[in-house]
Scaffold this motif. Structure first.
Motif, PDB file in Angstrom:
ATOM      1  N   MET A   1      48.273  45.695  44.000  1.00 38.55           N
ATOM      2  CA  MET A   1      47.384  44.746  43.362  1.00 38.55           C
ATOM      3  C   MET A   1      46.235  44.423  44.324  1.00 38.55           C
ATOM      4  N   PRO A   2      44.998  44.644  43.906  1.00 37.49           N
ATOM      5  CA  PRO A   2      43.856  44.316  44.760  1.00 37.49           C
ATOM      6  C   PRO A   2      43.835  42.826  45.102  1.00 37.49           C
ATOM      7  N   ASN A   3      43.475  42.542  46.336  1.00 39.84           N
ATOM      8  CA  ASN A   3      43.461  41.174  46.828  1.00 39.84           C
ATOM      9  C   ASN A   3      42.310  41.057  47.819  1.00 39.84           C
ATOM     10  N   ARG A   4      41.620  39.913  47.781  1.00 35.87           N
ATOM     11  CA  ARG A   4      40.525  39.697  48.721  1.00 35.87           C
ATOM     12  C   ARG A   4      40.551  38.239  49.180  1.00 35.87           C
ATOM     13  N   THR A   5      40.490  38.030  50.466  1.00 38.09           N
ATOM     14  CA  THR A   5      40.458  36.679  51.030  1.00 38.09           C
ATOM     15  C   THR A   5      39.006  36.325  51.310  1.00 38.09           C
ATOM     16  N   VAL A   6      38.583  35.156  50.795  1.00 42.47           N
ATOM     17  CA  VAL A   6      37.186  34.738  50.936  1.00 42.47           C
ATOM     18  C   VAL A   6      37.114  33.260  51.314  1.00 42.47           C
ATOM     19  N   THR A   7      35.943  32.846  51.766  1.00 40.60           N
ATOM     20  CA  THR A   7      35.676  31.459  52.117  1.00 40.60           C
ATOM     21  C   THR A   7      34.841  30.823  51.009  1.00 40.60           C
ATOM     22  N   GLU A  40      50.250  30.405  48.661  1.00 43.56           N
ATOM     23  CA  GLU A  40      50.646  29.722  47.435  1.00 43.56           C
ATOM     24  C   GLU A  40      50.363  30.613  46.230  1.00 43.56           C
ATOM     25  N   GLU A  41      51.018  30.299  45.125  1.00 42.04           N
ATOM     26  CA  GLU A  41      50.795  31.065  43.903  1.00 42.04           C
ATOM     27  C   GLU A  41      49.401  30.762  43.360  1.00 42.04           C
ATOM     28  N   GLY A  42      48.716  31.808  42.914  1.00 46.79           N
ATOM     29  CA  GLY A  42      47.372  31.647  42.389  1.00 46.79           C
ATOM     30  C   GLY A  42      47.366  31.091  40.975  1.00 46.79           C
ATOM     31  N   VAL A  43      46.188  30.613  40.553  1.00 43.27           N
ATOM     32  CA  VAL A  43      45.987  30.107  39.205  1.00 43.27           C
ATOM     33  C   VAL A  43      45.041  31.031  38.456  1.00 43.27           C
ATOM     34  N   ASP A  44      45.063  30.966  37.161  1.00 44.32           N
ATOM     35  CA  ASP A  44      44.210  31.787  36.302  1.00 44.32           C
ATOM     36  C   ASP A  44      42.740  31.455  36.564  1.00 44.32           C
ATOM     37  N   ALA A  45      41.974  32.434  36.988  1.00 48.65           N
ATOM     38  CA  ALA A  45      40.560  32.212  37.316  1.00 48.65           C
ATOM     39  C   ALA A  45      39.702  31.938  36.099  1.00 48.65           C
ATOM     40  N   SER A  46      40.236  32.146  34.891  1.00 41.23           N
ATOM     41  CA  SER A  46      39.443  31.861  33.689  1.00 41.23           C
ATOM     42  C   SER A  46      39.623  30.418  33.218  1.00 41.23           C
ATOM     43  N   SER A  47      40.333  29.606  33.982  1.00 46.70           N
ATOM     44  CA  SER A  47      40.535  28.190  33.639  1.00 46.70           C
ATOM     45  C   SER A  47      39.895  27.304  34.699  1.00 46.70           C
ATOM     46  N   ASP A  67      44.423  42.829  38.782  1.00 52.24           N
ATOM     47  CA  ASP A  67      44.809  44.211  38.546  1.00 52.24           C
ATOM     48  C   ASP A  67      43.673  45.200  38.788  1.00 52.24           C
ATOM     49  N   ASP A  68      42.439  44.704  38.762  1.00 53.46           N
ATOM     50  CA  ASP A  68      41.273  45.576  38.849  1.00 53.46           C
ATOM     51  C   ASP A  68      40.410  45.172  40.041  1.00 53.46           C
ATOM     52  N   GLU A  69      40.149  46.101  40.941  1.00 56.07           N
ATOM     53  CA  GLU A  69      39.396  45.792  42.160  1.00 56.07           C
ATOM     54  C   GLU A  69      37.983  45.291  41.869  1.00 56.07           C
ATOM     55  N   ALA A  70      37.328  45.861  40.884  1.00 57.22           N
ATOM     56  CA  ALA A  70      35.968  45.422  40.543  1.00 57.22           C
ATOM     57  C   ALA A  70      35.980  43.979  40.045  1.00 57.22           C
ATOM     58  N   ALA A  71      36.966  43.622  39.247  1.00 53.77           N
ATOM     59  CA  ALA A  71      37.078  42.250  38.736  1.00 53.77           C
ATOM     60  C   ALA A  71      37.354  41.277  39.883  1.00 53.77           C
ATOM     61  N   VAL A  72      38.236  41.667  40.796  1.00 52.23           N
ATOM     62  CA  VAL A  72      38.532  40.825  41.958  1.00 52.23           C
ATOM     63  C   VAL A  72      37.270  40.613  42.777  1.00 52.23           C
ATOM     64  N   ASN A  73      36.506  41.670  42.999  1.00 52.60           N
ATOM     65  CA  ASN A  73      35.272  41.556  43.780  1.00 52.60           C
ATOM     66  C   ASN A  73      34.235  40.685  43.081  1.00 52.60           C
ATOM     67  N   THR A  74      34.151  40.772  41.760  1.00 52.48           N
ATOM     68  CA  THR A  74      33.203  39.948  41.005  1.00 52.48           C
ATOM     69  C   THR A  74      33.493  38.468  41.228  1.00 52.48           C
ATOM     70  N   ILE A  75      34.753  38.081  41.100  1.00 51.43           N
ATOM     71  CA  ILE A  75      35.121  36.668  41.248  1.00 51.43           C
ATOM     72  C   ILE A  75      35.037  36.251  42.714  1.00 51.43           C
ATOM     73  N   ALA A  76      35.482  37.099  43.624  1.00 53.94           N
ATOM     74  CA  ALA A  76      35.414  36.772  45.051  1.00 53.94           C
ATOM     75  C   ALA A  76      33.974  36.554  45.494  1.00 53.94           C
ATOM     76  N   ASP A  77      33.056  37.358  45.002  1.00 57.89           N
ATOM     77  CA  ASP A  77      31.636  37.202  45.336  1.00 57.89           C
ATOM     78  C   ASP A  77      31.123  35.844  44.868  1.00 57.89           C
ATOM     79  N   LEU A  78      31.555  35.402  43.687  1.00 57.86           N
ATOM     80  CA  LEU A  78      31.131  34.088  43.179  1.00 57.86           C
ATOM     81  C   LEU A  78      31.701  32.965  44.023  1.00 57.86           C
TER      82      LEU A  78
END
Length: 85
Positions: A1-7, A40-47, A67-78
């Motif tokens: 599962m793609p994962n990215r740690t961001v500030t 900790e367990e993550g929450v739904d990013a669409s909420s 599940d999708d690296e591009a989707a993870v990167n889109t949200i992480a960038d925001l």
């Protein structure tokens, strides 16, 4: 599962406006993405309400995963941007 740690980049952290913008973008994606504090367990990013329950402030570290690296990167960038501007 793609994962990215961001500030968190928003001056007020992941509160109302930034959370709403992130949730809107996540809702437009074709895959599920979650945001959580490290260890900790993550929450739904669409909420936006669930995002705000994290209590993540400016400069805090969060993990974005999905599940999708591009989707993870889109949200992480925001999350890294100052969405209050």
């Amino acid at each position: 599962m793609p994962n990215r740690t961001v500030t968190v980049g928003s001056a007020v952290g992941l509160h109302a406006r930034p959370a709403a913008l992130i949730a809107e973008a996540a809702g437009d994606l074709d895959s599920e993405v979650s945001i959580g504090l490290p260890g900790e367990e993550g929450v739904d990013a669409s909420s936006s309400l669930l995002i705000m329950t994290l209590g993540a402030g400016n400069g805090d570290t969060v993990e974005v995963s999905g599940d999708d690296e591009a989707a993870v990167n889109t949200i992480a960038d925001l999350v890294e941007k100052d969405l209050d501007a």
